[in-house]
Design a protein around this motif. Structure first.
Motif, short mmCIF file in Angstrom:
data_model
loop_
_atom_site.label_atom_id
_atom_site.label_comp_id
_atom_site.label_asym_id
_atom_site.label_seq_id
_atom_site.Cartn_x
_atom_site.Cartn_y
_atom_site.Cartn_z
N LEU A 1 -3.89 0.45 -3.27
CA LEU A 1 -3.67 -0.95 -2.92
C LEU A 1 -2.72 -1.54 -3.95
O LEU A 1 -2.99 -1.50 -5.14
N LEU A 2 -1.59 -2.10 -3.48
CA LEU A 2 -0.55 -2.58 -4.38
C LEU A 2 -0.39 -4.09 -4.27
O LEU A 2 -0.70 -4.69 -3.25
N SER A 3 0.16 -4.69 -5.32
CA SER A 3 0.60 -6.08 -5.26
C SER A 3 2.07 -6.16 -4.86
O SER A 3 2.62 -7.26 -4.69
N GLY A 4 2.71 -5.02 -4.74
CA GLY A 4 4.12 -4.90 -4.38
C GLY A 4 4.64 -3.57 -4.87
O GLY A 4 3.97 -2.85 -5.62
N PRO B 1 -5.06 1.60 2.70
CA PRO B 1 -5.51 0.70 1.62
C PRO B 1 -5.50 -0.79 1.93
O PRO B 1 -6.50 -1.49 1.71
N GLU B 2 -4.40 -1.32 2.44
CA GLU B 2 -4.30 -2.77 2.66
C GLU B 2 -5.23 -3.23 3.77
O GLU B 2 -5.99 -4.20 3.60
N THR C 1 3.96 1.84 -10.05
CA THR C 1 2.81 1.84 -10.95
C THR C 1 1.75 0.92 -10.37
O THR C 1 2.05 -0.08 -9.71
N VAL C 2 0.49 1.27 -10.62
CA VAL C 2 -0.63 0.49 -10.07
C VAL C 2 -1.83 0.64 -10.98
O VAL C 2 -2.05 1.71 -11.57
N PRO C 3 -2.63 -0.43 -11.16
CA PRO C 3 -3.87 -0.30 -11.93
C PRO C 3 -4.74 0.81 -11.36
O PRO C 3 -4.91 0.92 -10.13
N GLU D 1 0.86 -1.19 0.00
CA GLU D 1 0.00 0.00 0.00
C GLU D 1 0.89 1.23 0.00
O GLU D 1 2.05 1.18 0.40
N CYS D 2 0.33 2.34 -0.45
CA CYS D 2 1.11 3.58 -0.45
C CYS D 2 0.17 4.77 -0.56
O CYS D 2 -1.02 4.63 -0.86
#
Length: 325
Positions: free
Chosen positions: A88-91, A121-122, A99-101, A64-65
């Motif tokens: 919300l990130l996958s990494g 987010p997480e 980068t994130v969708p 998350e960021c």
């Protein structure tokens, strides 16, 4: 850009800040200049080589960021350069950029600092997707969350109270129990000195609670079943107490119990996008009106990531641990 690299599987000392290539923006994504990220238990498992990133995800830690959008890919309509967001990130959160969708991005809630927005987010997506979307915890019901002083716990207590739910929680010290009480927990149980099953039964006139969110796994499995009301739902999101156990199945049948488990990181972009939409609709108003607040225990610069991981694994913290580039 700078990012935290796992030099080899191991303890916190294997984490080093190094110069790496910037992520490449794809269709449907945004590039975020990171203001802050937060540490999660899954990060410590990945550091040990026990929780590899999903195929195609960033090799770097960070689920998350928060930050500012620096570039926007094709087919992205909602976001623009300069927007302040959290995601919300996958990494990839332990870095200067990620980068994130676009569907996994949320606006920073009003009255919340850009840095503190990294708290949400997480944990928000984890709790909302499991406890509310799947287990359907509803106003008037009762809810037990283990580890109430954790990042997951501090959010779960607040959002459950916002929705009119009686909240039970466990923690391992009087200081942590008092903290949980201050943020809204109704019944606080010291798992080191009390039997949480007996206390839950006592507080519910022998019935049990309706939903349990558990990150312990095997060590608590049978006791969680004993703590549930008829029609109760147990949701498992972690295995800090092991993965293998033996249980008496008759209780599942007699009490019509539901047991489910799920992670968040490996879900599809579409599924994550659905969760993020539900979170913005149902959780962001609670944050906007001040009923759910960020709980930050301590912040570290990226260069002190080893110290931050050591703190996470000590379990001395209450709330979230942040990192900032």
């Amino acid at each position: 850009m700078k990012a935290v690299v796992i030099t080899s599987p191991g303890g916190p000392e294997v984490l080093q800040v190094q110069e790496v290539d910037e992520p490449q923006l794809q269709d449907g994504e945004v590039l975020i200049k990171i203001e802050a990220t937060a540490i999660n238990r899954a990060d410590t498992l990945q550091r040990k080589g026990l929780h590899p990133p999903p195929k195609g995800a960033s090799p770097y830690l960070g689920l998350e960021c928060s930050g500012t959008i620096e570039a926007v890919g094709t087919n992205v309509s909602r976001w623009k350069i300069g927007d302040q967001v959290c995601a919300l990130l996958s990494g990839g959160g332990y870095a200067e950029k990620v980068t994130v969708p676009a569907v996994q991005v949320l606006p920073v809630p009003p009255n919340i600092s850009l840095k503190d927005a990294a708290c949400f987010p997480e944990v928000v997506c984890t709790v909302w997707s499991t406890v509310f979307m799947i287990s359907k915890l509803s106003p008037g019901e009762s809810f037990l969350v283990h580890g109430g002083s954790s990042g997951i716990g501090t959010f779960a207590i607040q959002i459950a109270k916002y929705y009119g739910i009686k909240v039970f929680t466990t923690a391992g010290s009087e200081e942590k129990l008092a903290f949980c009480k201050d943020i809204g927990a109704d019944v606080c149980i010291n798992y080191k000195t009390e039997d949480f099953v007996a206390r839950v039964k006592e507080e519910t006139q022998g019935k049990g609670v309706d939903v349990i969110l558990d990150n312990i796994g095997a060590a608590y499995y049978q006791r969680n079943l004993e703590s549930l009301n008829v029609g109760g739902r147990l949701f498992i999101i972690g295995f800090m107490g092991g993965t293998v156990t033996e249980t008496n199945l008759t209780m599942l049948l007699a009490k019509r119990l539901t047991v489910q488990a799920a992670g968040l990181r490996g879900r599809s972009i579409e599924n994550k996008g659905e969760i993020v939409r539900e979170v913005e609709k149902n959780v962001w108003p609670a944050i906007d009106c001040g009923k759910v607040k960020p709980v930050v225990y301590k912040s570290f610069p990226l260069s002190e990531v080893s110290e931050a991981h050591s703190l996470m694994e000590s379990s001395k913290h209450m709330g979230k641990i942040l990192l900032f580039p």
